[in-house]
Write a protein that holds these residues in place. Structure first.
Motif, PDB file in Angstrom:
ATOM      1  N   ALA A   1      47.491 -64.559  57.386  1.00 60.63           N
ATOM      2  CA  ALA A   1      46.602 -64.129  56.299  1.00 60.63           C
ATOM      3  C   ALA A   1      45.318 -64.957  56.255  1.00 60.63           C
ATOM      4  CB  ALA A   1      47.347 -64.245  54.968  1.00 60.63           C
ATOM      5  N   ASN A   2      44.462 -64.605  55.278  1.00 64.30           N
ATOM      6  CA  ASN A   2      43.336 -65.436  54.818  1.00 64.30           C
ATOM      7  C   ASN A   2      42.295 -65.764  55.875  1.00 64.30           C
ATOM      8  OD1 ASN A   2      44.707 -65.337  52.438  1.00 64.30           O
ATOM      9  ND2 ASN A   2      45.218 -67.514  52.345  1.00 64.30           N
ATOM     10  N   GLY A   3      42.154 -64.892  56.857  1.00 65.08           N
ATOM     11  CA  GLY A   3      41.072 -65.079  57.818  1.00 65.08           C
ATOM     12  C   GLY A   3      41.322 -66.129  58.870  1.00 65.08           C
ATOM     13  N   TYR A   4      42.586 -66.552  59.052  1.00 55.49           N
ATOM     14  CA  TYR A   4      42.907 -67.505  60.111  1.00 55.49           C
ATOM     15  C   TYR A   4      43.249 -66.754  61.405  1.00 55.49           C
ATOM     16  CZ  TYR A   4      42.628 -70.778  56.278  1.00 55.49           C
ATOM     17  OH  TYR A   4      42.171 -71.507  55.215  1.00 55.49           O
ATOM     18  N   LEU A   5      43.705 -67.432  62.432  1.00 52.42           N
ATOM     19  CA  LEU A   5      43.694 -66.875  63.783  1.00 52.42           C
ATOM     20  C   LEU A   5      44.380 -65.511  63.899  1.00 52.42           C
ATOM     21  CD1 LEU A   5      42.815 -67.367  66.739  1.00 52.42           C
ATOM     22  CD2 LEU A   5      45.121 -68.233  67.135  1.00 52.42           C
TER      23      LEU A   5
ATOM     24  N   LEU B   1      50.742 -62.062  54.778  1.00 50.09           N
ATOM     25  CA  LEU B   1      49.636 -61.174  55.097  1.00 50.09           C
ATOM     26  C   LEU B   1      48.714 -61.032  53.894  1.00 50.09           C
ATOM     27  CD1 LEU B   1      51.540 -58.239  56.879  1.00 50.09           C
ATOM     28  CD2 LEU B   1      50.316 -60.139  57.981  1.00 50.09           C
ATOM     29  N   SER B   2      47.442 -60.713  54.159  1.00 47.28           N
ATOM     30  CA  SER B   2      46.472 -60.460  53.088  1.00 47.28           C
ATOM     31  C   SER B   2      45.615 -59.257  53.501  1.00 47.28           C
ATOM     32  CB  SER B   2      45.593 -61.692  52.847  1.00 47.28           C
ATOM     33  OG  SER B   2      44.939 -62.089  54.053  1.00 47.28           O
ATOM     34  N   PRO B   3      46.147 -58.047  53.346  1.00 46.40           N
ATOM     35  CA  PRO B   3      45.480 -56.861  53.890  1.00 46.40           C
ATOM     36  C   PRO B   3      44.051 -56.653  53.405  1.00 46.40           C
ATOM     37  CG  PRO B   3      47.712 -56.323  53.198  1.00 46.40           C
ATOM     38  CD  PRO B   3      47.440 -57.711  52.721  1.00 46.40           C
ATOM     39  N   PHE B   4      43.805 -56.954  52.115  1.00 44.88           N
ATOM     40  CA  PHE B   4      42.531 -56.572  51.519  1.00 44.88           C
ATOM     41  C   PHE B   4      41.680 -57.771  51.109  1.00 44.88           C
ATOM     42  CE2 PHE B   4      45.668 -53.210  50.349  1.00 44.88           C
ATOM     43  CZ  PHE B   4      45.252 -52.292  51.306  1.00 44.88           C
ATOM     44  N   SER B   5      42.033 -58.955  51.571  1.00 45.69           N
ATOM     45  CA  SER B   5      41.288 -60.152  51.209  1.00 45.69           C
ATOM     46  C   SER B   5      40.128 -60.381  52.173  1.00 45.69           C
ATOM     47  CB  SER B   5      42.209 -61.369  51.214  1.00 45.69           C
ATOM     48  OG  SER B   5      41.526 -62.513  50.758  1.00 45.69           O
ATOM     49  N   ASN B   6      38.992 -60.814  51.634  1.00 49.11           N
ATOM     50  CA  ASN B   6      37.818 -61.082  52.478  1.00 49.11           C
ATOM     51  C   ASN B   6      37.485 -62.567  52.556  1.00 49.11           C
ATOM     52  OD1 ASN B   6      36.819 -61.583  49.937  1.00 49.11           O
ATOM     53  ND2 ASN B   6      35.321 -59.921  49.937  1.00 49.11           N
TER      54      ASN B   6
ATOM     55  N   ILE C   1      49.649 -61.022  49.816  1.00 45.34           N
ATOM     56  CA  ILE C   1      48.605 -61.373  48.853  1.00 45.34           C
ATOM     57  C   ILE C   1      47.956 -60.077  48.372  1.00 45.34           C
ATOM     58  CG2 ILE C   1      46.407 -62.561  48.515  1.00 45.34           C
ATOM     59  CD1 ILE C   1      47.337 -64.544  50.694  1.00 45.34           C
ATOM     60  N   GLU C   2      47.924 -59.910  47.070  1.00 45.36           N
ATOM     61  CA  GLU C   2      47.401 -58.687  46.482  1.00 45.36           C
ATOM     62  C   GLU C   2      45.926 -58.870  46.124  1.00 45.36           C
ATOM     63  OE1 GLU C   2      51.609 -57.198  44.532  1.00 45.36           O
ATOM     64  OE2 GLU C   2      50.138 -58.145  43.217  1.00 45.36           O
TER      65      GLU C   2
END
Length: 367
Positions: free
Chosen positions: A178-182, A229-234, A265-266
């Protein structure tokens, strides 16, 4: 009657005394040179063993995977031995604890990388993000694109970290996707411009994450492995042209691993829970058949309703666990929460880490 949030639950092979989870929270207090945790970490996690499950702060799986100053690692025997003191302390209090496995990819800085090298990423695209170094918060460095023949090494690093986590006495591991990591960088179109077997189609972009899960669940039973996972997080400058499509492809593929849980993550990590048109968490939730964990901005009422309604099995709380070591007790009784001191979140010593009072300590002070 006891609310469902406070009842026991089995997440794969991990038996929990309640459904309240301590989310992973970076605190930047490990040794910067060895990436080993210390006695502060032992006490910090011991205090919070009332959680049904603790997910540790993210721990890098290799020196290359480091993205912030003073974050812990799980890639050497010495690091595992240091973590063993944490797991022993949590288990002595009747708690369960898993470690989050982390490769930050491009969310790093040359000053944090071995030999001052460029961070690695699926593509040579610099993130519009900050990281935390000896100079404070700075822009992330320009990354280099990983070669395809380097990816088996990264998968092997996840396996090594998993084996060390088992030796350290953890109850399981959580793969950080998640969160923009690798792994998230490979999944999402804004950071993955590859033209090989790991880029382009959603099948290709999901390939590395699925290879990691395959290898990790071979090293340790899937019932001891979670995935975030964070499907919709930027956050961390991450973006995807069609996240609903991306994750509607990925999530059904996870069912075969028989994971301990899927940690979702929502909305935006640590931010808004609102979704854009076409983004549907319920539709993604329906694709997953095993234990489900929600996270982002939950309070007592939201958590009680989510578990009672059956929309989730577990609820993860982040910052409330920092300032309330006895959060489960406070949620159960509806007691007021301690206020969080945001100035002590990252770096430093015991202040803002182990000195937040419990309800019983507060009561003793007033006697």
């Amino acid at each position: 009657m006891t609310e469902a949030l406070f009842t026991p639950y089995s997440a794969g092979n991990i038996d929990l005394k309640n459904r309240v989870v301590m989310a992973p929270l970076t605190r930047n207090r490990a040794d910067n040179d060895t990436a080993e945790v210390n006695e502060l970490h032992v006490e910090y996690y011991r205090q919070r063993a009332g959680a049904g499950l603790i997910i540790t702060e993210a721990a890098q799986i290799s020196p290359e995977g480091k993205g912030y100053l003073q974050t812990p690692g799980i890639h050497t025997k010495a690091q595992a031995e240091a973590w063993k003191k944490v797991t022993d302390a949590v288990h002595a209090e009747g708690g369960k604890i898993v470690i989050q496995l982390w490769h930050v990819g491009r969310i790093s800085h040359v000053s944090l990388q071995p030999g001052g090298a460029a961070p690695v990423a699926p593509s040579a695209i610099t993130a519009e993000a900050k990281t935390f170094t000896a100079e404070g918060f700075v822009d992330t460095s320009a990354p280099r694109a990983l070669e395809a023949d380097e990816l088996p090494r990264i998968v092997a690093d996840y396996v090594n970290a998993t084996r060390l986590a088992k030796e350290a006495g953890f109850d399981g591991v959580e793969v950080h996707g998640a969160n923009g990591y690798l792994l998230d960088q490979f999944l999402k179109t804004g950071s993955n411009m590859r033209s090989d077997a790991y880029g382009g189609s959603v099948e290709n972009r999901a390939r590395l994450l699925l290879e990691v899960l395959e290898a990790v669940t071979e090293a340790w039973h899937g019932g001891n492995v979670g995935l975030r996972l964070s499907p919709f997080s930027n956050v961390n400058g991450i973006s995807d042209a069609n996240p609903q499509e991306t994750f509607a492809y990925l999530i059904p593929k996870l069912n075969r691993f028989n994971l301990a849980y899927l940690h979702m993550i929502e909305g935006t990590t640590g931010g808004s829970r609102d979704l854009a048109d076409g983004e549907d968490l319920d539709a993604l939730r329906a694709l997953y058949t095993r234990t489900f964990m929600v996270n982002n901005g939950y309070d007592r009422a939201m958590a009680l309703e989510a578990v009672d309604s059956g929309s989730t099995d577990l609820v993860a709380f982040g910052r409330p666990f920092i300032s309330n070591p006895d959060l489960v007790e406070r949620l159960r009784s509806g007691a007021e929460l301690n206020r969080l001191d945001s100035k002590t979140l990252y770096g430093g010593g015991a202040e803002g880490l182990t000195d937040y009072p419990t309800l019983s300590e507060r009561a003793a002070e007033t006697v």
